[in-house]
Structure formats: C-alpha cells, structure tokens
Write a protein that holds these residues in place. Structure first.
Motif, short mmCIF file in Angstrom:
data_model
loop_
_atom_site.label_atom_id
_atom_site.label_comp_id
_atom_site.label_asym_id
_atom_site.label_seq_id
_atom_site.Cartn_x
_atom_site.Cartn_y
_atom_site.Cartn_z
N HIS A 171 2.63 -0.72 23.97
CA HIS A 171 3.56 -0.67 22.71
C HIS A 171 1.88 0.15 21.77
O HIS A 171 1.96 0.90 20.75
CB HIS A 171 3.65 -1.39 21.99
CG HIS A 171 4.53 -2.31 20.81
ND1 HIS A 171 5.11 -0.38 20.18
CD2 HIS A 171 3.74 -2.24 19.68
CE1 HIS A 171 5.49 -0.48 18.92
NE2 HIS A 171 5.29 -1.45 18.28
N ARG A 174 0.88 4.23 22.40
CA ARG A 174 1.97 5.18 22.02
C ARG A 174 2.32 4.96 20.73
O ARG A 174 2.17 5.65 20.01
CB ARG A 174 3.09 3.99 22.71
CG ARG A 174 3.56 4.67 24.25
CD ARG A 174 5.00 4.42 25.02
NE ARG A 174 5.23 5.69 24.65
CZ ARG A 174 5.96 6.60 25.31
NH1 ARG A 174 6.12 6.37 26.70
NH2 ARG A 174 6.68 7.82 24.87
N THR A 175 2.12 4.09 19.92
CA THR A 175 1.94 3.72 18.12
C THR A 175 0.81 5.06 17.91
O THR A 175 0.62 5.40 16.92
CB THR A 175 1.98 3.09 17.72
OG1 THR A 175 1.59 1.59 17.85
CG2 THR A 175 3.91 2.25 17.26
N ARG A 178 1.30 8.28 18.86
CA ARG A 178 2.00 8.91 17.66
C ARG A 178 1.60 9.08 16.39
O ARG A 178 0.78 10.83 15.94
CB ARG A 178 3.16 7.92 17.49
CG ARG A 178 4.25 9.30 16.97
CD ARG A 178 4.95 7.83 16.56
NE ARG A 178 4.42 7.14 14.96
CZ ARG A 178 3.99 8.25 13.91
NH1 ARG A 178 4.55 9.32 13.51
NH2 ARG A 178 3.50 7.43 12.50
N THR B 9 10.63 -1.06 17.88
CA THR B 9 9.38 -0.30 18.20
C THR B 9 8.58 0.04 19.82
O THR B 9 8.68 0.64 20.62
CB THR B 9 8.70 0.22 17.50
OG1 THR B 9 7.26 -0.61 16.89
CG2 THR B 9 8.85 0.53 16.20
N CYS B 12 11.65 0.16 21.81
CA CYS B 12 11.35 1.56 22.30
C CYS B 12 10.48 2.57 22.97
O CYS B 12 11.19 3.18 24.13
CB CYS B 12 11.38 2.85 20.90
SG CYS B 12 12.24 4.57 20.67
N ASP B 13 9.55 2.35 22.91
CA ASP B 13 8.59 1.93 24.29
C ASP B 13 8.69 1.88 25.75
O ASP B 13 9.26 2.83 26.60
CB ASP B 13 7.58 1.62 24.34
CG ASP B 13 6.51 2.19 22.21
OD1 ASP B 13 6.72 3.63 22.13
OD2 ASP B 13 5.77 1.65 21.60
N GLN B 16 11.28 3.98 26.83
CA GLN B 16 10.93 5.34 27.68
C GLN B 16 10.04 5.85 29.24
O GLN B 16 10.74 6.79 29.96
CB GLN B 16 9.92 5.57 26.78
CG GLN B 16 9.28 6.01 25.70
CD GLN B 16 10.28 6.33 25.09
OE1 GLN B 16 10.84 8.51 25.16
NE2 GLN B 16 11.32 6.53 24.10
N TYR B 41 10.64 7.27 14.12
CA TYR B 41 9.61 7.29 15.70
C TYR B 41 10.11 7.28 16.51
O TYR B 41 10.08 7.57 17.92
CB TYR B 41 9.45 5.05 15.64
CG TYR B 41 8.49 4.52 16.60
CD1 TYR B 41 6.66 5.43 16.01
CD2 TYR B 41 8.95 4.13 17.93
CE1 TYR B 41 6.12 4.39 17.71
CE2 TYR B 41 8.03 4.08 18.43
CZ TYR B 41 6.79 4.05 18.38
OH TYR B 41 6.29 3.55 19.48
N ASN B 45 9.24 10.00 19.44
CA ASN B 45 8.65 8.96 21.06
C ASN B 45 9.34 9.95 22.14
O ASN B 45 8.88 9.64 23.03
CB ASN B 45 8.89 7.57 20.85
CG ASN B 45 8.60 6.40 21.11
OD1 ASN B 45 7.18 7.37 21.66
ND2 ASN B 45 8.92 5.62 21.94
N SER B 46 10.39 10.43 22.33
CA SER B 46 11.27 11.50 23.56
C SER B 46 10.60 12.14 23.12
O SER B 46 10.66 13.05 24.25
CB SER B 46 13.00 11.36 23.13
OG SER B 46 13.41 12.13 22.28
N SER B 49 6.90 11.57 24.92
CA SER B 49 7.56 11.68 26.06
C SER B 49 7.09 12.40 27.04
O SER B 49 7.26 12.36 28.93
CB SER B 49 8.67 10.17 26.89
OG SER B 49 8.42 8.58 25.66
#
Lengths: 188, 82
Positions: A171, A174-175, A178, B9, B12-13, B16, B41, B45-46, B49
């Motif tokens: 997490h 990934r944040t 991003r 989130t 959400c991760d 994925q 987000y 995120n997708s 990915s």
C-alpha cells in the motif's frame, strides 16, 4: 536399498550453479552487483559449512537453502537501514484527521489521453525511476509481488513477515508510486 | 463498518491482486459512495496496474545474467579459499 548420498564438489560450483543461483537472486533483488555479491557470499558460506553437509539433499538444494538465509539477512539489513530514500506518508497518521488524505497528496485529475500512452517506452522508464525512488525494502516487496508475481504466502515465508505487514508495504509503495507517476507523467 | 481513506485504499491495492475479501470489497464500495478522493484513487489504480503489467512483460523478457568474466572472478575467489 541404500539411498544415494550426495557429495560436494566446490570446484564445480560456479560452472554448475552460478547462473541458477543468480537468477534466483535477481528475481528478488533487482540489482546486478548486489545479486552477484550474494551469490559469491553463498559459495563462501557453503565452503565454510561443508563439513555440516550430510548428503541428504542435493548440492543445489543445499546451496539454495544457504542463499535463502543470505536473502533474508539482506532484507533485514535494508529494513533497518535508515535515511536515503524515505517513504512519503499519504495519510494523516494521528489526530482528528487520522487516516484521511494529506491535502497535497490527494489524487488529482489525470490527462484523459493516458490509457493510449501505456505502450509508450518512456513510460516504463519513468516507472522504473519511480520504483527506484522508493526505499529499497518497499521496492523489493513491490517487485516480488507485482513484477515477479510471487504468491503472498511465498513472500511472507521467504522474508519472514506477516501478510498484514506485506499489505502495508504494498500500500505504501503503491501510493508513493501513484504520486510519483502523477508528478512525472500523468499530470494534466 | 466505516473505513478511513487509508484503509479504503489499502483494500483497493489488495484488490489489484484479487486478494481482497468479499467483506472488504463491500466496505470499500460503501466508502467510495461517499468519498470522491478515493474514487479517483481507485480509477487511477487500475491504470497503474496496467502499467505495472506492461513493465512486467518487459522486465521478464530482459535476460539478466552473469557474464563469463564475472563467473571467472567468482571461480578464482572461490579457489583461493579451497
């Protein structure tokens, strides 16, 4: 029937196993020199421990078990290494706003053309740079899970971490990625 | 039942990699109903990915190996200790 007993031939280790051990290492630690050093260290450690070899497992299996210890040691080392790249927090960690997005890290709108751009070669370079800007521990776990696609259970076992530990790392990685990709690539 | 943005989130991760549970996804969707920031987000995120997947295909075809020179050095280092 007697079970075949395995023997060790250290003078043949490099031609027989160097590639195999190196591939094993590079899929976990994405750094050529670092991976090479770990393989060399494994051979040295194996040589020192050769009197403990009982011949039950094959030479290769035995070398891999030593390499696995080396990789955990390496992970522990980068886990405790402070400074250098820092993981940037995206959410407030305490107070009334705990768990909320930190103002300047809230996702912003991306360029609408983006999806067509995924095939762009420069995008992969930007991504590589962003991954390399992560603290090494985060980059290592992220790569193992996302690029190499190891099973969660396998990573947890190999690095001796819990699955909730793993998801916190993924997490945070990934944040941060991003935000990095937003700043360097996707910004409107 | 209520999630913070940080928790939402995280789920959400996890999703994925298709590893979020049904209950987690339910909570996430409830959160998304009320939170625009996390909605963005999820969408991004997708896309990310897809980028990671692209990177995977590139990295995995890139053959990383030790060159002969490196192997010779390794062998010599080892012989010294034999």
């Amino acid at each position: 029937m007697a079970v075949k007993k395995h023997t060790l031939n250290p003078e043949k280790w490099v031609p027989l196993y160097a590639d195999y051990l190196f591939n094993y290492t590079i899929s976990r630690i994405n750094n050529h020199d670092q991976a090479k050093d770990l393989v060399q260290d494994t051979f040295f450690a194996a040589l020192n421990a050769k009197d403990n070899f009982q011949g039950k497992a094959s030479e290769r299996t035995w070398l891999i078990s030593i390499l696995k210890r080396k990789i955990i040691d390496y992970y522990r080392k980068i886990n405790s290494a402070k400074g250098k790249a820092e993981v940037k927090m995206n959410f407030y960690s305490d107070g009334e706003l705990e768990g909320d997005w930190i103002e300047e890290r809230v996702p912003t709108d991306w360029n609408a053309e983006i999806e067509k751009n995924i095939e762009n070669k420069e995008l992969t370079i930007a991504l590589e740079n962003c991954i390399n800007s992560l603290p090494e521990k985060y980059a290592m776990v992220f790569r193992m899970k996302t690029i190499q696609q190891f099973e969660t259970e396998e990573i947890c076992k190999e690095l001796e971490i819990t699955s909730s530990n793993l998801w916190v790392i993924i997490h945070r990685a990934r944040t941060q990625l991003r935000k990095c990709m937003e700043d360097n690539w996707f910004k409107k | 039942m209520k999630l913070t943005c940080n928790q939402a989130t995280t789920i959400c991760d996890k999703s994925q990699y298709k590893e979020a549970s049904f209950l987690e996804l339910l909570k996430l969707n409830l959160h998304l109903f009320l939170c625009k920031k996390c909605g963005k987000y999820v969408k991004q995120n997708s896309i990310l990915s897809k980028c990671y997947k692209k990177k995977r295909t590139i990295d995995c075809t890139k053959n990383q190996c030790l060159c002969d020179e490196e192997k010779r050095t390794m062998e010599n280092n080892l012989k010294e200790k034999l």
